[in-house]
Design a protein around this motif. Structure first.
Motif, PDB file in Angstrom:
ATOM      1  N   GLY A 115       0.805  -1.217   0.000  1.00  0.00           N
ATOM      2  CA  GLY A 115       0.000   0.000   0.000  1.00  0.00           C
ATOM      3  C   GLY A 115       0.838   1.266   0.000  1.00  0.00           C
ATOM      4  O   GLY A 115       0.331   2.360   0.228  1.00  0.00           O
ATOM      5  N   ALA A 116       2.143   1.137  -0.254  1.00  0.00           N
ATOM      6  CA  ALA A 116       3.035   2.302  -0.227  1.00  0.00           C
ATOM      7  C   ALA A 116       3.276   2.827  -1.639  1.00  0.00           C
ATOM      8  O   ALA A 116       3.174   2.071  -2.608  1.00  0.00           O
ATOM      9  N   ARG A 117       3.614   4.121  -1.700  1.00  0.00           N
ATOM     10  CA  ARG A 117       3.935   4.711  -3.003  1.00  0.00           C
ATOM     11  C   ARG A 117       5.433   4.523  -3.250  1.00  0.00           C
ATOM     12  O   ARG A 117       6.254   5.075  -2.511  1.00  0.00           O
ATOM     13  N   PRO A 118       5.818   3.747  -4.257  1.00  0.00           N
ATOM     14  CA  PRO A 118       7.240   3.506  -4.504  1.00  0.00           C
ATOM     15  C   PRO A 118       7.962   4.821  -4.784  1.00  0.00           C
ATOM     16  O   PRO A 118       7.489   5.625  -5.590  1.00  0.00           O
ATOM     17  N   ALA A 119       9.083   5.064  -4.096  1.00  0.00           N
ATOM     18  CA  ALA A 119       9.769   6.344  -4.247  1.00  0.00           C
ATOM     19  C   ALA A 119      11.232   6.191  -4.652  1.00  0.00           C
ATOM     20  O   ALA A 119      11.698   6.878  -5.552  1.00  0.00           O
ATOM     21  N   TYR A 120      11.958   5.320  -3.981  1.00  0.00           N
ATOM     22  CA  TYR A 120      13.399   5.220  -4.232  1.00  0.00           C
ATOM     23  C   TYR A 120      13.821   3.771  -4.436  1.00  0.00           C
ATOM     24  O   TYR A 120      13.277   2.869  -3.811  1.00  0.00           O
ATOM     25  N   LEU A 121      14.840   3.606  -5.280  1.00  0.00           N
ATOM     26  CA  LEU A 121      15.401   2.268  -5.486  1.00  0.00           C
ATOM     27  C   LEU A 121      16.915   2.314  -5.363  1.00  0.00           C
ATOM     28  O   LEU A 121      17.543   3.308  -5.735  1.00  0.00           O
ATOM     29  N   SER A 122      17.482   1.249  -4.843  1.00  0.00           N
ATOM     30  CA  SER A 122      18.921   1.025  -5.014  1.00  0.00           C
ATOM     31  C   SER A 122      19.079  -0.075  -6.056  1.00  0.00           C
ATOM     32  O   SER A 122      18.185  -0.906  -6.224  1.00  0.00           O
ATOM     33  N   VAL A 123      20.207  -0.055  -6.747  1.00  0.00           N
ATOM     34  CA  VAL A 123      20.462  -1.083  -7.764  1.00  0.00           C
ATOM     35  C   VAL A 123      21.849  -1.656  -7.557  1.00  0.00           C
ATOM     36  O   VAL A 123      22.827  -0.917  -7.520  1.00  0.00           O
ATOM     37  N   SER A 124      21.901  -2.962  -7.421  1.00  0.00           N
ATOM     38  CA  SER A 124      23.185  -3.612  -7.236  1.00  0.00           C
ATOM     39  C   SER A 124      23.392  -4.595  -8.380  1.00  0.00           C
ATOM     40  O   SER A 124      22.554  -5.460  -8.604  1.00  0.00           O
ATOM     41  N   GLY A 180       9.263   2.781  -0.124  1.00  0.00           N
ATOM     42  CA  GLY A 180       7.975   3.354  -0.500  1.00  0.00           C
ATOM     43  C   GLY A 180       7.441   4.203   0.642  1.00  0.00           C
ATOM     44  O   GLY A 180       7.765   3.963   1.810  1.00  0.00           O
ATOM     45  N   LEU A 181       6.665   5.180   0.299  1.00  0.00           N
ATOM     46  CA  LEU A 181       6.156   6.113   1.307  1.00  0.00           C
ATOM     47  C   LEU A 181       4.647   5.950   1.471  1.00  0.00           C
ATOM     48  O   LEU A 181       3.925   5.755   0.491  1.00  0.00           O
ATOM     49  N   PHE A 182       4.203   6.061   2.704  1.00  0.00           N
ATOM     50  CA  PHE A 182       2.755   6.104   2.965  1.00  0.00           C
ATOM     51  C   PHE A 182       2.346   7.560   3.123  1.00  0.00           C
ATOM     52  O   PHE A 182       3.121   8.370   3.633  1.00  0.00           O
ATOM     53  N   ARG A 183       1.121   7.835   2.735  1.00  0.00           N
ATOM     54  CA  ARG A 183       0.639   9.203   2.946  1.00  0.00           C
ATOM     55  C   ARG A 183       0.491   9.456   4.440  1.00  0.00           C
ATOM     56  O   ARG A 183       0.143   8.543   5.195  1.00  0.00           O
ATOM     57  N   ASP A 184       0.732  10.697   4.849  1.00  0.00           N
ATOM     58  CA  ASP A 184       0.579  11.012   6.264  1.00  0.00           C
ATOM     59  C   ASP A 184      -0.841  10.725   6.709  1.00  0.00           C
ATOM     60  O   ASP A 184      -1.796  11.041   5.996  1.00  0.00           O
ATOM     61  N   GLY A 185      -0.959  10.110   7.833  1.00  0.00           N
ATOM     62  CA  GLY A 185      -2.285   9.813   8.365  1.00  0.00           C
ATOM     63  C   GLY A 185      -2.828   8.490   7.869  1.00  0.00           C
ATOM     64  O   GLY A 185      -3.849   8.005   8.340  1.00  0.00           O
ATOM     65  N   ASP A 186      -2.147   7.891   6.906  1.00  0.00           N
ATOM     66  CA  ASP A 186      -2.603   6.599   6.401  1.00  0.00           C
ATOM     67  C   ASP A 186      -2.095   5.516   7.349  1.00  0.00           C
ATOM     68  O   ASP A 186      -0.930   5.140   7.301  1.00  0.00           O
TER      69      ASP A 186
END
Lengths: 364, 363
Positions: free
Chosen positions: A111-120, A174-180
């Motif tokens: 249920g999170a909004r994907p924001a950042y990735l690392s790549v190896s 991933g980020l959740f919306r505040d309050g979610d």
């Protein structure tokens, strides 16, 4: 990136194009047509590879040992996944796009909004530079479409014969919306919930198998590899009562239904006739003796949704994935914890079990 | 999808079930010979829509299941040898020998490969002249022509680095063995459609006459099986015992003559041991004299091993239709698809595996 010179030291100004889709390989073929051990040895060649290829392609990579991220939310999701698919390129995708979609989708399933990735990257000595460049471009393009930024990474090179060209690990935040504060997972599933399958099944597994084994079928089968976060976030943002989400990767839909039934201590009744399978996939499965329910997908998920919101959820999915036939395939029931039953096409009932391991083609 | 959807149609299935009910006046036991049919029966729940009087028992027609354990052990020994590329159909890889399986040989460094056609193994041999390529030639009459073709082509191409480990079995002798048993319960057979597509049904007529059993050549889709059951019951109720062909879209009386000819050239009839059942005279194929040079058993000197089965496994009784999988004390407890005690739990076509998968751990 570890052991990395600043991009400006590599004279990359003007090289960091936003649109890299048409760019040719930045490591001149005449210099290094293939990956060498030195490309992972921490010296000039490694810096050239990282700078000219990875920094150029990914754009957002921070030139430090660790990426520093400013986030203003109180809850994040984090996941990691490694990708070892063979062949590296297959109809409908490649290991690069898969490595982005896989991790993005795992974040979305929480249920999170994907924001950042690392790549190896673990590269095999001798991997054609051109192939690596194609994969890197494909990753960037998949990341852009999914709205995630590739912010850090690592490169290692192993000797020829010690890897299948390359392996990729991606870790995602991933980020959740505040309050979610809602928890999406098997513990939230209730008897009566609708079980929604986001589309037809079996494409990825059969596309990869056909490409790997050199099998040709009448119709080309393309992988369904796709970013699922758009559809999932719209379902959540529009307030639909989504209880649990799971992408149907290894083990297929059969594994997902069994895992959720077990973890929620409930049972699931599904109807095989509601599960769409493309004719090409079905034909290939019939020939090889596979059950499409056991075959891997990379762009399909199962959603457990409150019964009143099922139709709306199907509509959202259908809007994001036109032509893939999302449908309510069954319902969650009380009792008989862990049991998944399937109504067969001729109207009988059978148990749908976990696949028992690697899919092995039948003799006849 | 053509030839699939119309043979899985729920309304037609109900009509067949009604027709069967209307001709059934008392209990009957029918054996489907082929593992592919067992798989379809259990996967689609065919037994559930049949009248209670009809009992389907599952026959010995899964080649993976009846391959004797010493033959698997020979495969394991050859596959572990350096310089060997061991090629097999996929579902043989998980079949337990007396100590391990081909997957563990592969994990231990053996070059074990899945092929989709035996001709792929011949190709591998041509491409790797410095390696010994061995193909595990397993199966009933269905796979025999393609396996024969592989050996035939290898000889044509003069390949000296190709050989086959043969474990071929034949359906009619197994049917006779089952019918001759004093414990036999089988009153009619659904014969295996694909076997008959190759062999025709001429060899079944003497069996039907001698043992007074109806034999219906049957396909593999739910409606094929229901139709086959219907034809069996009608014969049983009318006191007839004939060979009938349900699978008309694939099977002709004489079968495929050129395939048969090739099989006769490359292979010769041999006594064979069946896993769980024991030795049945003239029930299998081995390489004919002209092709004896392609025999992997001689080439790698692995002939003459003999092994006992796990004492707990009742697969022999299951393969003869005397017991059903859930009647085995080990079923779902000590014996599961991930850790099979006997071969009927290994292959997707094996009765135990099909029960486990589609009926659950308690059968």
């Amino acid at each position: 990136m570890n052991g990395l010179d600043l991009p400006r030291l590599l004279a990359l100004d003007g090289f960091m194009a936003n649109d890299i889709t048409n760019m040719s390989c930045p490591i001149p073929l005449s210099d290094y047509p293939a990956v060498l051990m030195a490309h992972g040895a921490g010296g000039r060649l490694m810096n050239q590879l990282i700078g000219r290829m990875f920094l150029a392609a990914f754009g957002d990579v921070q030139p430090n040992d660790a990426a520093v991220l400013d986030v203003s939310v109180s809850r994040i999701a984090m996941t990691t996944d490694s990708f070892v698919v063979r062949p590296l390129f297959f109809p409908g995708g490649d290991i690069g796009s898969l490595a982005v979609h896989g991790t993005v989708n795992d974040l979305a399933m929480a249920g999170a909004r994907p924001a950042y990735l690392s790549v190896s990257f673990i590269l095999e000595e001798g991997l054609p530079m051109e192939a690596l460049w194609r994969i890197v471009r494909s990753m960037r393009s998949a990341a852009d479409k999914a709205g995630v930024r590739i912010v850090t990474g690592d490169t290692k090179v192993v000797e020829r014969g010690h890897g299948d060209g390359l392996y990729i690990n991606t870790t995602g935040v991933g980020l959740f919306r505040d309050g979610d504060a809602r928890r999406i997972g098997p513990e939230a599933v209730r008897p009566g919930d609708a079980v929604i399958l986001s589309g037809d099944i079996g494409r990825h597994g059969m596309a990869v198998m056909a490409a790997r084994e050199g099998l040709s079928f009448e119709a080309d089968i393309e992988s369904d590899s796709a970013d699922l976060s758009g559809a999932v976030l719209e379902m959540l943002d529009s307030g639909l009562d989504v209880r649990c989400l799971r992408d149907a990767t290894r083990g297929g839909v059969a594994a997902v239904l069994n895992e959720i039934a077990t973890a929620s201590n409930l049972s699931i009744e599904a109807d095989e006739s509601k599960i769409a399978v493309d004719d090409g996939v079905r034909g290939a499965c019939e020939i090889l003796g596979f059950d499409p329910l056991h075959v891997a997908n990379e762009g399909r998920f199962v959603a457990f949704v409150a019964p009143g919101d099922a139709d709306a959820a199907v509509e959202v999915i259908a809007r994001h994935f036109p032509g893939v036939a999302p449908a309510v395939i069954g319902a969650v029931c009380a009792g008989r914890p862990g049991l998944v039953t399937m109504r067969t096409p001729i109207g009988a009932t059978r148990i749908l079990d976990m696949p028992s391991g690697e899919l092995l083609p039948r003799i006849c | 999808m053509k030839y699939i959807d119309e043979f899985r149609d729920p309304q037609a299935a109900r009509r067949y079930a009604d027709a069967i009910r209307s001709v059934t006046t008392r209990p009957w036991t029918i054996m489907e010979v082929c593992g592919g049919q067992t798989h379809a029966i259990v996967r689609f729940g065919v037994q559930q829509i049949l009248p209670q009087e009809i009992n389907l028992v599952h026959g010995p027609g899964c080649p993976v299941c009846v391959t004797p354990v010493e033959q698997i052990d020979k495969a394991l020994e050859i596959a572990a040898k350096p310089g060997v590329v061991f090629c097999s159909f996929g579902d043989m890889l998980r079949v337990p020998g007396s100590e391990r399986d081909l997957l563990s040989v592969k994990a231990g460094g053996g070059d074990v490969r899945i092929v989709y056609s035996p001709l792929d193994a011949v190709k591998l041999a041509a491409q790797n002249p410095d390696r010994e390529v061995v193909f595990f030639a397993v199966g009933f009459e269905t796979t025999a022509p393609a396996n024969a073709m592989a050996v035939y082509q290898a000889r044509q191409a003069g390949l000296s680095n190709f050989s086959v480990l043969v474990s071929h079995v034949l359906v009619p002798p197994a049917m006779e063995a089952i019918l001759s048993s004093p414990h036999n319960r089988v009153q009619a057979f659904l014969a295996a459609g694909h076997v008959c597509a190759v062999m025709g049904w001429e060899e079944y007529t003497p069996i039907a006459e001698k043992f007074k059993v109806p034999i219906v050549v049957t396909g593999f889709e739910p409606l094929d099986i229901l139709h086959g059951v219907y034809l069996c019951i009608r014969q049983l109720e009318q006191g007839r015992s004939e060979v009938e062909n349900q699978y008309v879209r694939a099977v002709q009386e004489g079968g495929n003559r050129s395939a048969q000819e090739l099989v006769r050239e490359v292979f010769a009839i041999r006594d064979r041991k069946w896993r769980g059942i024991g030795e049945i005279p003239a029930s299998g194929l081995g390489l004919s004299e002209a092709y004896a040079g392609f025999d992997a058993e001689t080439r790698f000197d692995v002939a003459g091993q003999s092994k006992e089965e796990s004492g707990e496994c009742i697969s022999g009784l299951i393969l003869q239709g005397l017991k059903k999988p859930h009647e085995c004390p080990a079923f779902g407890k000590k014996c599961m698809p991930e850790k099979p005690l006997g071969a009927t739990m290994v292959s997707g076509e094996g009765a135990c595996s099909a029960y486990y998968r589609y009926h659950g751990k308690s059968g």
